[in-house]
Design an enzyme around this catalytic site. Sequence first.
Site, PDB file in Angstrom:
ATOM      1  N   ASP A   1       9.451 -11.534 -14.237  1.00  0.00           N
ATOM      2  CA  ASP A   1       9.995 -12.551 -13.346  1.00  0.00           C
ATOM      3  C   ASP A   1      10.604 -13.642 -14.220  1.00  0.00           C
ATOM      4  OD1 ASP A   1       9.458 -13.381 -10.140  1.00  0.00           O
ATOM      5  OD2 ASP A   1       9.986 -15.046 -11.464  1.00  0.00           O
TER       6      ASP A   1
ATOM      7  N   CYS B   1      15.992  -8.568   1.201  1.00  0.00           N
ATOM      8  CA  CYS B   1      15.489  -9.488   2.220  1.00  0.00           C
ATOM      9  C   CYS B   1      16.586 -10.385   2.789  1.00  0.00           C
ATOM     10  CB  CYS B   1      14.348 -10.337   1.677  1.00  0.00           C
ATOM     11  SG  CYS B   1      14.796 -11.401   0.301  1.00  0.00           S
TER      12      CYS B   1
ATOM     13  N   PHE C   1      11.107  -8.633 -10.586  1.00  0.00           N
ATOM     14  CA  PHE C   1      11.013  -9.758  -9.656  1.00  0.00           C
ATOM     15  C   PHE C   1       9.582  -9.794  -9.086  1.00  0.00           C
ATOM     16  CE2 PHE C   1      15.294  -7.918  -9.388  1.00  0.00           C
ATOM     17  CZ  PHE C   1      16.082  -8.977  -9.784  1.00  0.00           C
TER      18      PHE C   1
ATOM     19  N   ASN D   1      14.973 -13.266 -17.351  1.00  0.00           N
ATOM     20  CA  ASN D   1      15.951 -13.006 -16.308  1.00  0.00           C
ATOM     21  C   ASN D   1      16.044 -11.496 -16.137  1.00  0.00           C
ATOM     22  OD1 ASN D   1      18.821 -12.192 -15.489  1.00  0.00           O
ATOM     23  ND2 ASN D   1      18.808 -14.382 -15.011  1.00  0.00           N
TER      24      ASN D   1
ATOM     25  N   ASP E   1      12.118  -5.881  -5.960  1.00  0.00           N
ATOM     26  CA  ASP E   1      11.902  -6.733  -4.789  1.00  0.00           C
ATOM     27  C   ASP E   1      12.483  -8.121  -5.070  1.00  0.00           C
ATOM     28  OD1 ASP E   1      11.033  -7.650  -2.322  1.00  0.00           O
ATOM     29  OD2 ASP E   1       9.046  -8.197  -3.082  1.00  0.00           O
TER      30      ASP E   1
ATOM     31  N   ARG F   1       0.826  -1.213   0.000  1.00  0.00           N
ATOM     32  CA  ARG F   1       0.000   0.000   0.000  1.00  0.00           C
ATOM     33  C   ARG F   1       0.855   1.257   0.000  1.00  0.00           C
ATOM     34  NH1 ARG F   1      -5.070  -1.119   4.159  1.00  0.00           N
ATOM     35  NH2 ARG F   1      -6.542  -1.845   2.576  1.00  0.00           N
TER      36      ARG F   1
END
Length: 431
Positions: free
Chosen positions: A279, A374, A257, A307, A334, A242
């Site tokens: 992706d 991440c 991604f 890729n 991401d 959001r």
Amino acid sequence: MEKQLATVYVKPGEADRLVAGHPWLYDNSVLKVTGEVPDGALVQVRDHRRRFLGIGFYHSGSKIRVRLLAPERVTVDTAFFEARIRAALEVRRRHLPEASSFRVVHAEADFLSGLIVDKYEDVLVLQISALGMEQRKGQIVEALQRVLAPRAILERSDVAARKFEGLPPVEGVLAGDWPAPPRSAEQTGSAPDDPPSTPAQSQPASSQAALLPVRINDLVFEVDLWAGHKTGLYLDQQVNYRQVAQWARGARVLDAFCFWGGFGLHAAQAGATHVHMIDQSESAVQTALRNAARNGLADRCSGEAANVFDWFKAHTQTRPGEKLVPQFDLIILDPPSFTRTRASVPDALRGYKEIHVRALKLLRPGGVLATFCCSHHVDARTFLDVILSAAYDTRKILRRIATFSQGPDHPVIPMIPETEYLKGYAFELVR
């Protein structure tokens, strides 16, 4: 409480971290162990002066010799797990009151080391990575049934960490009515922790019988709980979806991604003129496009299996004398984690820098770059330095307009660094 617990004594100078709240006692911090202790059994932990520090699960074959559960003496039974799960659920209801899908138990952050429980509407998915929890699976399932009364409880204990506890991967239905996992399903392509040479997120083709419509914010996503990454879907970004979407109105958006279209579809719903999703996994892209159609957003979304590194390279190359024309007003990066270990961090940083250099070349002045990392092994400051280095190399000036973290259903305990892994930034391109 279990009677006559064996005692694990901690070496001098090694107790402070435990007192501060970290639940892991490493094997090289153990002074001695009294009595014969079966792996997975409950033990008490004391410092070298015999002062009581807490109780936890013991494992002689793991680098984490004891996983502490409580700083006081408690009985570890179904009622114990029920109380812990109720406390964790209250945190989610307080901070995500409208969410119907979220992480219920975030392992160490909810003082249940080695246990993850995710809620997808009325289905729970459990993941265990510690022997002590594995041996008490029945109690955990019973506690979850008491607290949440789910339609089904599934297990996706397929994480690599299990091998360090001497545990094989396990999948199956633990309670309720749900299609069993397909025996032939295998992960193909790269996984979320793969290095940057194969960075895309992919998954096997979905089993139609196991598909579950899951509501994230105001959108519905098609989720295969056996085939998706982690326990099915990335729940840690639902607040960030959001926040990033606020910059999408009237924008041409690139969702790199994209996985199943979390950021892209939120951007389209927020008023983007067009969203292009990329992706490496063909099945991920097709799922994202089906999700777009399900939510009435197909006319504003396109997808491409490629890729991402190669795609960026192809779209930023120019001939001699040719000027690159930026195409996007909002670019979202991401990617999966580029590193599993600290040793491979330098390679990961080169991968992160590469995608930022390429993305900045495609971003229009005044546009927004929203970017995430991440990897637990890459801290926020290091990640920021990589982005600023990419900006320097491309002679871009960035204005930071937001900082992101994992959602409140993935709580962070500062004294337990392992509970924090997701970090992100949004930058406005000044020039």
